[in-house]
Motif scaffolding. Structure first.
Motif, PDB file in Angstrom:
ATOM      1  N   VAL A   7       0.536  -1.476   0.447  1.00  0.00           N
ATOM      2  CA  VAL A   7      -0.239   0.012  -0.218  1.00  0.00           C
ATOM      3  C   VAL A   7       1.164   1.060   0.054  1.00  0.00           C
ATOM      4  O   VAL A   7       1.778   1.508   1.103  1.00  0.00           O
ATOM      5  N   ARG A   8       0.929   1.813  -0.976  1.00  0.00           N
ATOM      6  CA  ARG A   8       1.699   3.242  -1.048  1.00  0.00           C
ATOM      7  C   ARG A   8       0.728   4.561  -1.635  1.00  0.00           C
ATOM      8  O   ARG A   8       0.001   4.003  -2.003  1.00  0.00           O
ATOM      9  N   ASP A   9       1.331   5.865  -1.136  1.00  0.00           N
ATOM     10  CA  ASP A   9       0.284   7.001  -1.338  1.00  0.00           C
ATOM     11  C   ASP A   9       2.167   7.923  -2.254  1.00  0.00           C
ATOM     12  O   ASP A   9       3.040   7.768  -1.822  1.00  0.00           O
ATOM     13  N   ASP A  10       1.340   8.898  -2.168  1.00  0.00           N
ATOM     14  CA  ASP A  10       2.291   9.662  -2.931  1.00  0.00           C
ATOM     15  C   ASP A  10       2.045  10.655  -2.237  1.00  0.00           C
ATOM     16  O   ASP A  10       2.431  12.098  -2.797  1.00  0.00           O
ATOM     17  N   GLY A  11       1.473  11.051  -1.504  1.00  0.00           N
ATOM     18  CA  GLY A  11       1.141  12.341  -0.757  1.00  0.00           C
ATOM     19  C   GLY A  11       2.593  12.357   0.706  1.00  0.00           C
ATOM     20  O   GLY A  11       3.901  11.715   0.305  1.00  0.00           O
ATOM     21  N   GLN A  12       3.260  13.831   1.034  1.00  0.00           N
ATOM     22  CA  GLN A  12       4.039  14.242   2.205  1.00  0.00           C
ATOM     23  C   GLN A  12       3.930  13.365   3.217  1.00  0.00           C
ATOM     24  O   GLN A  12       2.486  13.641   4.021  1.00  0.00           O
ATOM     25  N   ARG A  13       4.497  12.953   4.291  1.00  0.00           N
ATOM     26  CA  ARG A  13       4.256  12.715   5.829  1.00  0.00           C
ATOM     27  C   ARG A  13       5.099  13.630   6.157  1.00  0.00           C
ATOM     28  O   ARG A  13       6.233  14.171   7.030  1.00  0.00           O
ATOM     29  N   THR A  14       3.886  14.470   7.271  1.00  0.00           N
ATOM     30  CA  THR A  14       4.592  15.678   8.976  1.00  0.00           C
ATOM     31  C   THR A  14       4.360  14.639   9.737  1.00  0.00           C
ATOM     32  O   THR A  14       3.378  14.594  10.553  1.00  0.00           O
ATOM     33  N   GLY A  15       5.120  14.739  10.436  1.00  0.00           N
ATOM     34  CA  GLY A  15       5.674  14.107  12.312  1.00  0.00           C
ATOM     35  C   GLY A  15       4.980  13.108  12.470  1.00  0.00           C
ATOM     36  O   GLY A  15       4.560  12.565  13.711  1.00  0.00           O
ATOM     37  N   ARG A  16       5.555  11.761  11.588  1.00  0.00           N
ATOM     38  CA  ARG A  16       5.241  10.661  11.087  1.00  0.00           C
ATOM     39  C   ARG A  16       6.643   9.972  12.259  1.00  0.00           C
ATOM     40  O   ARG A  16       7.398   9.766  11.348  1.00  0.00           O
ATOM     41  N   GLY A  17       7.105  10.661  13.387  1.00  0.00           N
ATOM     42  CA  GLY A  17       8.211   9.367  13.949  1.00  0.00           C
ATOM     43  C   GLY A  17       8.333   8.440  14.472  1.00  0.00           C
ATOM     44  O   GLY A  17       9.344   7.384  14.368  1.00  0.00           O
ATOM     45  N   ARG A  18       7.001   7.400  14.526  1.00  0.00           N
ATOM     46  CA  ARG A  18       7.158   6.010  14.721  1.00  0.00           C
ATOM     47  C   ARG A  18       5.574   5.388  14.521  1.00  0.00           C
ATOM     48  O   ARG A  18       4.851   6.436  13.880  1.00  0.00           O
ATOM     49  N   ASP A  19       5.355   4.406  14.297  1.00  0.00           N
ATOM     50  CA  ASP A  19       4.588   3.308  13.866  1.00  0.00           C
ATOM     51  C   ASP A  19       3.121   4.034  15.489  1.00  0.00           C
ATOM     52  O   ASP A  19       3.645   4.011  16.487  1.00  0.00           O
ATOM     53  N   GLY A  20       1.683   4.079  14.430  1.00  0.00           N
ATOM     54  CA  GLY A  20       0.502   4.167  14.982  1.00  0.00           C
ATOM     55  C   GLY A  20       0.769   2.777  16.161  1.00  0.00           C
ATOM     56  O   GLY A  20       0.916   1.702  15.764  1.00  0.00           O
ATOM     57  N   TYR A  21      -0.659   2.811  16.835  1.00  0.00           N
ATOM     58  CA  TYR A  21      -0.907   1.634  17.641  1.00  0.00           C
ATOM     59  C   TYR A  21      -1.549   0.462  16.892  1.00  0.00           C
ATOM     60  O   TYR A  21      -1.438  -0.189  16.381  1.00  0.00           O
ATOM     61  N   GLY A  22      -1.728   1.361  15.264  1.00  0.00           N
ATOM     62  CA  GLY A  22      -2.690   0.345  14.535  1.00  0.00           C
ATOM     63  C   GLY A  22      -1.711  -0.478  14.184  1.00  0.00           C
ATOM     64  O   GLY A  22      -2.015  -2.162  14.083  1.00  0.00           O
ATOM     65  N   LEU A  23      -0.499   0.206  13.691  1.00  0.00           N
ATOM     66  CA  LEU A  23       0.323  -0.423  12.610  1.00  0.00           C
ATOM     67  C   LEU A  23       1.054  -1.690  13.688  1.00  0.00           C
ATOM     68  O   LEU A  23       1.838  -2.343  13.287  1.00  0.00           O
ATOM     69  N   THR A  24       1.161  -1.198  15.014  1.00  0.00           N
ATOM     70  CA  THR A  24       1.943  -2.750  15.691  1.00  0.00           C
ATOM     71  C   THR A  24       1.147  -3.374  16.148  1.00  0.00           C
ATOM     72  O   THR A  24       1.226  -4.689  16.436  1.00  0.00           O
ATOM     73  N   GLY A  25       0.118  -2.878  16.027  1.00  0.00           N
ATOM     74  CA  GLY A  25      -1.070  -4.440  16.047  1.00  0.00           C
ATOM     75  C   GLY A  25      -1.415  -5.166  15.246  1.00  0.00           C
ATOM     76  O   GLY A  25      -1.250  -6.099  15.025  1.00  0.00           O
ATOM     77  N   LEU A  26      -1.277  -4.654  13.063  1.00  0.00           N
ATOM     78  CA  LEU A  26      -0.955  -5.686  12.753  1.00  0.00           C
ATOM     79  C   LEU A  26       0.619  -6.220  12.221  1.00  0.00           C
ATOM     80  O   LEU A  26       0.150  -7.272  11.845  1.00  0.00           O
ATOM     81  N   ARG A  27       1.442  -5.851  12.984  1.00  0.00           N
ATOM     82  CA  ARG A  27       3.160  -6.046  13.186  1.00  0.00           C
ATOM     83  C   ARG A  27       2.738  -7.404  14.085  1.00  0.00           C
ATOM     84  O   ARG A  27       3.461  -8.482  13.290  1.00  0.00           O
ATOM     85  N   GLU A  28       1.785  -7.395  15.329  1.00  0.00           N
ATOM     86  CA  GLU A  28       1.317  -8.235  15.627  1.00  0.00           C
ATOM     87  C   GLU A  28       0.972  -9.430  14.634  1.00  0.00           C
ATOM     88  O   GLU A  28       1.240 -10.506  14.925  1.00  0.00           O
ATOM     89  N   ARG A  29      -0.139  -8.984  14.647  1.00  0.00           N
ATOM     90  CA  ARG A  29      -0.830  -9.879  13.740  1.00  0.00           C
ATOM     91  C   ARG A  29       0.170 -11.136  12.580  1.00  0.00           C
ATOM     92  O   ARG A  29       0.342 -12.198  12.566  1.00  0.00           O
ATOM     93  N   ALA A  30       1.061 -10.497  11.706  1.00  0.00           N
ATOM     94  CA  ALA A  30       1.954 -10.404  10.824  1.00  0.00           C
ATOM     95  C   ALA A  30       2.783 -11.789  10.952  1.00  0.00           C
ATOM     96  O   ALA A  30       2.816 -12.162  10.980  1.00  0.00           O
ATOM     97  N   THR A  31       3.604 -10.842  12.730  1.00  0.00           N
ATOM     98  CA  THR A  31       4.435 -12.203  13.179  1.00  0.00           C
ATOM     99  C   THR A  31       3.648 -13.727  13.888  1.00  0.00           C
ATOM    100  O   THR A  31       4.001 -14.481  13.776  1.00  0.00           O
ATOM    101  N   LEU A  32       2.253 -13.274  13.871  1.00  0.00           N
ATOM    102  CA  LEU A  32       1.728 -14.434  15.088  1.00  0.00           C
ATOM    103  C   LEU A  32       1.678 -15.635  14.072  1.00  0.00           C
ATOM    104  O   LEU A  32       1.373 -16.879  13.754  1.00  0.00           O
ATOM    105  N   LEU A  33       0.951 -14.660  12.517  1.00  0.00           N
ATOM    106  CA  LEU A  33       1.997 -16.117  11.355  1.00  0.00           C
ATOM    107  C   LEU A  33       2.119 -16.536  10.529  1.00  0.00           C
ATOM    108  O   LEU A  33       2.537 -16.671   9.488  1.00  0.00           O
TER     109      LEU A  33
END
Length: 390
Positions: A329-355
């Motif tokens: 999933v890729r967008d063509d915008g600009q990102r500001t104030g995105r220093g680290r993953d949010g809680y949603g991405l953290t949960g998805l990374r946990e799900r991917a690891t479990l699988l």
């Protein structure tokens, strides 16, 4: 209640994964030793110059162990301050003894609540208070200056406690996110097993009815039960790591999957044009992987709608290969104030690891934000043998 709070503080463990030393420690040491040399050379009214220099060097060395041994370093530093204060009371010099560089002890005051256990914080605070009281008596400073010095001394400790509380709160939120994701996986496991078992029961009932009149049909029914059982075991192996001690209590409802992506990307509201591409055999994905693909795309689309600045297009690609499924999933915008993953991405990374898969998220090489995930079609067991599906 106060007694319970004190007992909780006393039994509080140290924060995990405290770094031993980083480059800032050596920079602090170099600055402190440089300050000792300059002050010992340039100050003319320095009392007990050799003692003051040794004392200053000693205090500059102690912060090197402030994270791994906070109580010991505070005890050594402020114990030395107590000894120097006692010596000053006995000898009664005209000026205070010591270097201004000794202010480096404030780093230890910060480190005590930041990295120490509850017991270490209580004992270390007692040592600091004793040293402050004796120093105030030895220097014979006015009451107003003593109050200001007390605030100045404890301000780093307050900051250290605030930093620790903030880090602990974030870790608690991350753990709650992981827990929710695992509970959702457990619910999906419940649904998957229930569906398969229901199918096995129906097939077995049909086979029992036909056993007397059509033995071949009964054999086919047993083969169907065997196949459904194999699928159920495969899904259980893929998601059993997410089971919690609490009950699931879920209703029988199949989770959203790849088939629902078309509907998902049509609902963002029109701000972004979503280009969805599905490639490969995506109809026969295991339910756990199917649901994970949907959740990754859903979270990524939501984040793009919220955080992508000046974005016009969102490209979503789901590709099924022989052994893996890739999601991009890729967008063509600009990102500001995105220093680290949010809680949603953290949960998805946990799900991917479990699988048994991986998930990466970060800024693109040129622009936008990219989410890349790779999930196995089926979890492989080391030393085991997989049975081909019919």
């Amino acid at each position: 209640m106060l007694r319970d709070d004190l007992r909780t503080l006393w039994t509080e463990p140290r924060p995990p994964d405290a770094p031993a030393r980083v480059w800032r420690d050596w920079a602090l040491l170099a600055a402190g030793l440089g300050g000792v040399v300059l002050e010992a050379t340039l100050r003319e009214n320095l009392v007990w110059r050799p003692v003051a220099v040794v004392f200053g060097v000693w205090l500059c060395l102690l912060p090197l162990w402030r994270r791994t041994r906070p109580l010991a370093m505070v005890t050594l530093a402020f114990g030395s301050v107590i000894l120097l204060a006692v010596a000053s009371l006995v000898a009664a010099p005209r000026e205070p003894v010591g270097l201004d560089t000794s202010v480096v002890v404030l780093v230890l005051v910060y480190a005590l609540p930041r990295w120490g256990s509850g017991r270490e914080i209580v004992l270390g605070s007692a040592v600091i208070l004793t040293a402050f009281a004796l120093s105030a008596v030895a220097d014979d400073t006015p009451a107003g200056e003593q109050v200001g010095g007390f605030v100045f001394l404890w301000l780093p400790g307050v900051i250290g406690a605030a930093v620790r509380f903030r880090g602990t709160a974030r870790e608690r939120q991350l753990e709650q996110t992981r827990s929710r994701e695992r509970e959702q996986l457990a619910r999906e496991l419940h649904d998957t097993v229930a569906h398969h078992v229901s199918a096995m029961v129906i097939i077995a009932q049909a086979g029992r009815v036909l056993a007397g009149t059509d033995p071949s049909a009964a054999v086919e029914a047993l083969e169907g039960v065997e196949e459904e059982g194999a699928r159920t075991l495969e899904e259980m192996r893929a998601m059993v790591a997410a089971l919690r001690d609490r009950g699931v209590g879920a209703e029988l409802a199949p989770p959203a999957g790849v088939a629902d992506l078309e509907r998902l990307v049509r609902t963002p509201g029109g701000r972004l044009r979503v280009d969805l591409g599905l490639d490969g055999e995506l109809d026969s994905l295991p339910p756990a992987v199917d649901a994970a693909v949907y959740r990754i795309v859903q979270e990524s689309v939501t984040n793009a709608m919220r955080h992508a600045v000046s974005a016009t297009e969102l490209v979503v690609r789901v590709t099924a290969e022989r052994h893996t499924v890739r999601v991009s999933v890729r967008d063509d915008g600009q990102r500001t104030g995105r220093g680290r993953d949010g809680y949603g991405l953290t949960g998805l990374r946990e799900r991917a690891t479990l699988l048994g898969g991986t998930l990466r998220a970060g800024p693109g090489a040129d622009q936008g934000w990219h989410v890349e995930a790779e999930l196995p079609r089926a979890r492989s067991e080391s030393g085991g043998h997989s049975r081909p599906r019919r």
